[in-house]
Design an enzyme around this catalytic site. Structure first.
Site, PDB file in Angstrom:
ATOM      1  N   ASP A 213       0.857  -1.016   0.023  1.00 28.16           N
ATOM      2  CA  ASP A 213       0.129  -0.020   0.087  1.00 28.16           C
ATOM      3  C   ASP A 213       0.848   1.192   0.121  1.00 28.16           C
ATOM      4  OD1 ASP A 213      -2.430  -1.666   0.192  1.00 28.16           O
ATOM      5  OD2 ASP A 213      -2.678  -1.176   2.510  1.00 28.16           O
ATOM      6  N   MET A 214       0.145   2.263  -0.735  1.00 28.90           N
ATOM      7  CA  MET A 214       1.212   3.586  -0.435  1.00 28.90           C
ATOM      8  C   MET A 214       0.753   4.428   0.867  1.00 28.90           C
ATOM      9  SD  MET A 214       3.824   5.020  -1.472  1.00 28.90           S
ATOM     10  CE  MET A 214       4.381   4.224  -3.051  1.00 28.90           C
TER      11      MET A 214
ATOM     12  N   ARG B 150      -0.958  -0.694  -8.506  1.00 26.57           N
ATOM     13  CA  ARG B 150      -2.403  -0.514  -8.142  1.00 26.57           C
ATOM     14  C   ARG B 150      -2.778   1.090  -8.096  1.00 26.57           C
ATOM     15  NH1 ARG B 150      -3.504  -1.156  -2.183  1.00 26.57           N
ATOM     16  NH2 ARG B 150      -3.888  -3.123  -2.627  1.00 26.57           N
TER      17      ARG B 150
ATOM     18  N   GLY C 253      -5.743   8.415  -3.562  1.00 27.52           N
ATOM     19  CA  GLY C 253      -4.791   8.781  -2.630  1.00 27.52           C
ATOM     20  C   GLY C 253      -6.090   8.962  -1.304  1.00 27.52           C
ATOM     21  N   ALA C 254      -5.668   8.506  -0.411  1.00 23.22           N
ATOM     22  CA  ALA C 254      -6.526   8.946   0.722  1.00 23.22           C
ATOM     23  C   ALA C 254      -6.093   9.574   1.942  1.00 23.22           C
ATOM     24  CB  ALA C 254      -6.871   7.363   1.394  1.00 23.22           C
TER      25      ALA C 254
ATOM     26  N   HIS D  65     -14.154   3.531  -6.619  1.00 21.98           N
ATOM     27  CA  HIS D  65     -15.389   3.063  -6.712  1.00 21.98           C
ATOM     28  C   HIS D  65     -16.303   4.110  -7.523  1.00 21.98           C
ATOM     29  CE1 HIS D  65     -13.514   2.415  -2.963  1.00 21.98           C
ATOM     30  NE2 HIS D  65     -14.144   1.172  -2.916  1.00 21.98           N
TER      31      HIS D  65
ATOM     32  N   ARG E 148     -10.481   7.081   7.734  1.00 22.63           N
ATOM     33  CA  ARG E 148      -9.890   7.501   6.327  1.00 22.63           C
ATOM     34  C   ARG E 148     -11.167   7.298   5.442  1.00 22.63           C
ATOM     35  NH1 ARG E 148      -4.925   5.619   7.212  1.00 22.63           N
ATOM     36  NH2 ARG E 148      -5.140   3.370   6.205  1.00 22.63           N
TER      37      ARG E 148
HETATM   38  C1  LIG Z   1      -8.719  -1.721  -3.396  1.00 19.91           C
HETATM   39  C2  LIG Z   1      -7.986  -0.532  -2.815  1.00 19.91           C
HETATM   40  C3  LIG Z   1      -6.829   0.109  -2.333  1.00 19.91           C
HETATM   41  C4  LIG Z   1      -6.542   0.954  -1.794  1.00 19.91           C
HETATM   42  N1  LIG Z   1      -5.121   1.317  -1.370  1.00 19.91           N
HETATM   43  C5  LIG Z   1      -4.683   2.651  -1.143  1.00 19.91           C
HETATM   44  C6  LIG Z   1      -3.524   2.900  -0.989  1.00 19.91           C
HETATM   45  O1  LIG Z   1      -2.635   2.145  -1.035  1.00 19.91           O
HETATM   46  N2  LIG Z   1      -2.975   4.160  -0.313  1.00 19.91           N
HETATM   47  C7  LIG Z   1      -3.967   5.160  -0.526  1.00 19.91           C
HETATM   48  O2  LIG Z   1      -3.578   6.438  -0.146  1.00 19.91           O
HETATM   49  N3  LIG Z   1      -5.378   5.147  -0.807  1.00 19.91           N
HETATM   50  C8  LIG Z   1      -5.805   3.791  -1.266  1.00 19.91           C
HETATM   51  N4  LIG Z   1      -7.124   3.636  -1.471  1.00 19.91           N
HETATM   52  C9  LIG Z   1      -7.994   4.556  -1.201  1.00 19.91           C
HETATM   53  C10 LIG Z   1      -8.094   5.587  -2.233  1.00 19.91           C
HETATM   54  O3  LIG Z   1      -7.020   6.297  -2.513  1.00 19.91           O
HETATM   55  C11 LIG Z   1      -9.328   6.372  -2.146  1.00 19.91           C
HETATM   56  O4  LIG Z   1      -9.371   7.364  -1.109  1.00 19.91           O
HETATM   57  C12 LIG Z   1     -10.792   5.717  -2.085  1.00 19.91           C
HETATM   58  O5  LIG Z   1     -10.822   4.685  -2.868  1.00 19.91           O
HETATM   59  C13 LIG Z   1     -12.007   6.489  -2.476  1.00 19.91           C
HETATM   60  O6  LIG Z   1     -11.623   7.339  -3.574  1.00 19.91           O
HETATM   61  P1  LIG Z   1     -12.649   6.767  -4.886  1.00 19.91           P
HETATM   62  O7  LIG Z   1     -11.670   6.420  -6.054  1.00 19.91           O
HETATM   63  O8  LIG Z   1     -13.451   5.542  -4.615  1.00 19.91           O
HETATM   64  O9  LIG Z   1     -13.346   7.945  -5.581  1.00 19.91           O
HETATM   65  P2  LIG Z   1     -14.400   9.123  -4.850  1.00 19.91           P
HETATM   66  O10 LIG Z   1     -14.353  10.314  -5.587  1.00 19.91           O
HETATM   67  O11 LIG Z   1     -13.787   9.499  -3.435  1.00 19.91           O
HETATM   68  O12 LIG Z   1     -15.646   8.309  -4.690  1.00 19.91           O
HETATM   69  C14 LIG Z   1     -16.474   7.883  -5.691  1.00 19.91           C
HETATM   70  C15 LIG Z   1     -17.655   7.287  -5.028  1.00 19.91           C
HETATM   71  O13 LIG Z   1     -17.374   6.175  -4.539  1.00 19.91           O
HETATM   72  C16 LIG Z   1     -18.063   5.747  -3.233  1.00 19.91           C
HETATM   73  N5  LIG Z   1     -17.005   5.922  -2.180  1.00 19.91           N
HETATM   74  C17 LIG Z   1     -15.747   6.325  -2.144  1.00 19.91           C
HETATM   75  N6  LIG Z   1     -15.528   6.368  -0.930  1.00 19.91           N
HETATM   76  C18 LIG Z   1     -16.428   5.651  -0.013  1.00 19.91           C
HETATM   77  C19 LIG Z   1     -16.531   5.449   1.206  1.00 19.91           C
HETATM   78  N7  LIG Z   1     -15.388   5.518   2.168  1.00 19.91           N
HETATM   79  N8  LIG Z   1     -17.664   5.201   1.709  1.00 19.91           N
HETATM   80  C20 LIG Z   1     -18.679   4.904   0.992  1.00 19.91           C
HETATM   81  N9  LIG Z   1     -18.529   5.135  -0.368  1.00 19.91           N
HETATM   82  C21 LIG Z   1     -17.561   5.598  -0.838  1.00 19.91           C
HETATM   83  C22 LIG Z   1     -19.141   6.811  -3.169  1.00 19.91           C
HETATM   84  O14 LIG Z   1     -20.381   6.657  -3.868  1.00 19.91           O
HETATM   85  C23 LIG Z   1     -18.399   8.028  -4.074  1.00 19.91           C
HETATM   86  O15 LIG Z   1     -19.336   8.953  -4.694  1.00 19.91           O
HETATM   87  C24 LIG Z   1      -7.458   2.281  -1.965  1.00 19.91           C
HETATM   88  C25 LIG Z   1      -8.783   1.906  -2.490  1.00 19.91           C
HETATM   89  C26 LIG Z   1      -8.936   0.878  -2.980  1.00 19.91           C
HETATM   90  C27 LIG Z   1     -10.416   0.654  -3.543  1.00 19.91           C
END
Ligand SMILES: Cc1cc2nc3c(=O)[nH]c(=O)nc-3n(C[C@H](O)[C@H](O)[C@H](O)COP(=O)(O)OP(=O)(O)OC[C@H]3O[C@@H](n4cnc5c(N)ncnc54)[C@H](O)[C@@H]3O)c2cc1C
Length: 310
Positions: A135-136, A186, A190-191, A229, A290
């Protein structure tokens, strides 16, 4: 709002009293609020969730939650937990894929410690045919994470890949760096809370970067994972893949446990590969915060279940 929400929940995630309150109620029962995002506190609970997801045609990766260890002993304990996880997964017969964080393995102590601990995991992982995803974390760790990864890659460990974050300005270069190496990436948005000096702050800018990077990965990467998502990102990916003749067996989608289960199922039904990231363990609080920061509407859901349980 996008960056402000992350900053607010980041601040809350450091609150000791909130952590104690959440720990008391969050996983107490089958329907406690944290269970929506976390598979359980034990390996066995995580394996149970994994089996159900596999039965629905999903791929999976297990993440033993824990971050920011400060001592060699803690890093050794986390390494042992991962070694035990590997054994239990092998015995269980579920898919062999784990995700981990380098702050768990001692990156804050020194580089030799983290390289050593990661190698201790990659050895048995290789023997048992696992894929290991790093993970990052915060941007302060990006370069050192990639360097640790490259060190082990050069030592012949190729069943391992990294996550890269679209919100960082530097990521285009990092994607090229990983593509040249032939390493699996992957891609995520970014979280973490990052300053404007290093990362895009507006959702539209992060999304545009995500699409540019997704294209670089589909064109020149090795079996990339598109982890989001966001329906707009998913559509952009399937459309670009079709346009470039990249068949669905040459990349995969990934989503987090409990988030957009409707989309997870619909992509599987359409014949796409969908890997679910299954987090578990007692140290679930920072991960949980997060997820709240990404979607403040989740807070209403948490508050409702807290009121119900008290
Ligand atoms: C498999 C996986 C691994 C990951 N690994 C890392 C990592 O190593 N480092 C890192 O910094 N980040 C990681 N993340 C988190 C990522 O960076 C995002 O913060 C997170 O995926 C939300 O972004 P999004 O692309 O879904 O888009 P967004 O624009 O945030 O969300 C799009 C839509 O998805 C749904 N959604 C998104 N988040 C949520 C939530 N928390 N609860 C409910 N619905 C939600 C909603 O419907 C929203 O409108 C990972 C995510 C996934 C899916």
């Amino acid at each position: 709002m996008y960056a402000a929400s992350k900053a607010f929940f980041y601040a809350l995630s450091r609150s000791g009293s909130l952590k104690r309150l959440a720990s008391r109620y969050g996983m107490a029962n089958e329907d406690s609020f944290a269970r929506r995002f976390i598979a359980g506190e034990t390996i066995e609970e995580a394996i149970g969730c994994a089996r159900k997801l596999q039965a629905r045609g999903m791929l999976l990766t297990l993440d033993y939650l824990g971050e920011s260890v400060r001592t060699v002993e803690e890093a050794t304990t986390a390494t042992r937990e991962y070694l035990r996880l590997i054994d239990v997964i092998v015995a269980s017969g579920i898919e062999r894929n784990v995700s981990l964080k380098l702050t768990q393995l001692g990156i804050d102590i020194d580089r030799a410690t983290v390289v050593d601990n990661l190698r201790r995991i990659l050895g048995p992982a290789h023997t048992h045919d696992f894929f290991v995803r790093i993970d990052m974390e915060e941007s302060a760790y990006t370069e050192v994470t990639l360097e640790v990864f490259e060190t082990l890659w050069q030592q012949g460990y190729h069943h391992v890949g990294v996550a890269l974050q679209a919100y960082l300005y530097r990521t285009e270069k990092d994607v090229q760096r990983m593509n040249e190496l032939g390493a699996r990436v992957r891609l995520v948005k970014g979280a973490y809370k990052e300053p404007p000096a290093v990362a895009h702050q507006k959702k539209a800018d992060v999304d545009a970067a995500f699409i540019r990077l997704m294209r670089l990965l589909l064109d020149g990467g090795v079996y990339p994972a598109i982890a989001t998502h966001d329906p707009a990102m998913l559509d952009a990916t399937t459309a670009y893949a079709k346009e470039r003749g990249v068949t669905p067996d040459r990349y995969e989608f990934q989503m987090l446990f409990g988030i957009r289960r409707d989309l997870q199922a619909s992509l599987v039904a359409q014949g796409y590969r969908m890997r679910i990231y299954i987090p578990f363990g007692q140290q679930w609080f920072p991960y949980f915060m997060r997820r709240l920061g990404e979607r403040p509407a989740n807070v209403a859901f948490v508050l409702k279940s807290l009121v119900r349980e008290r």
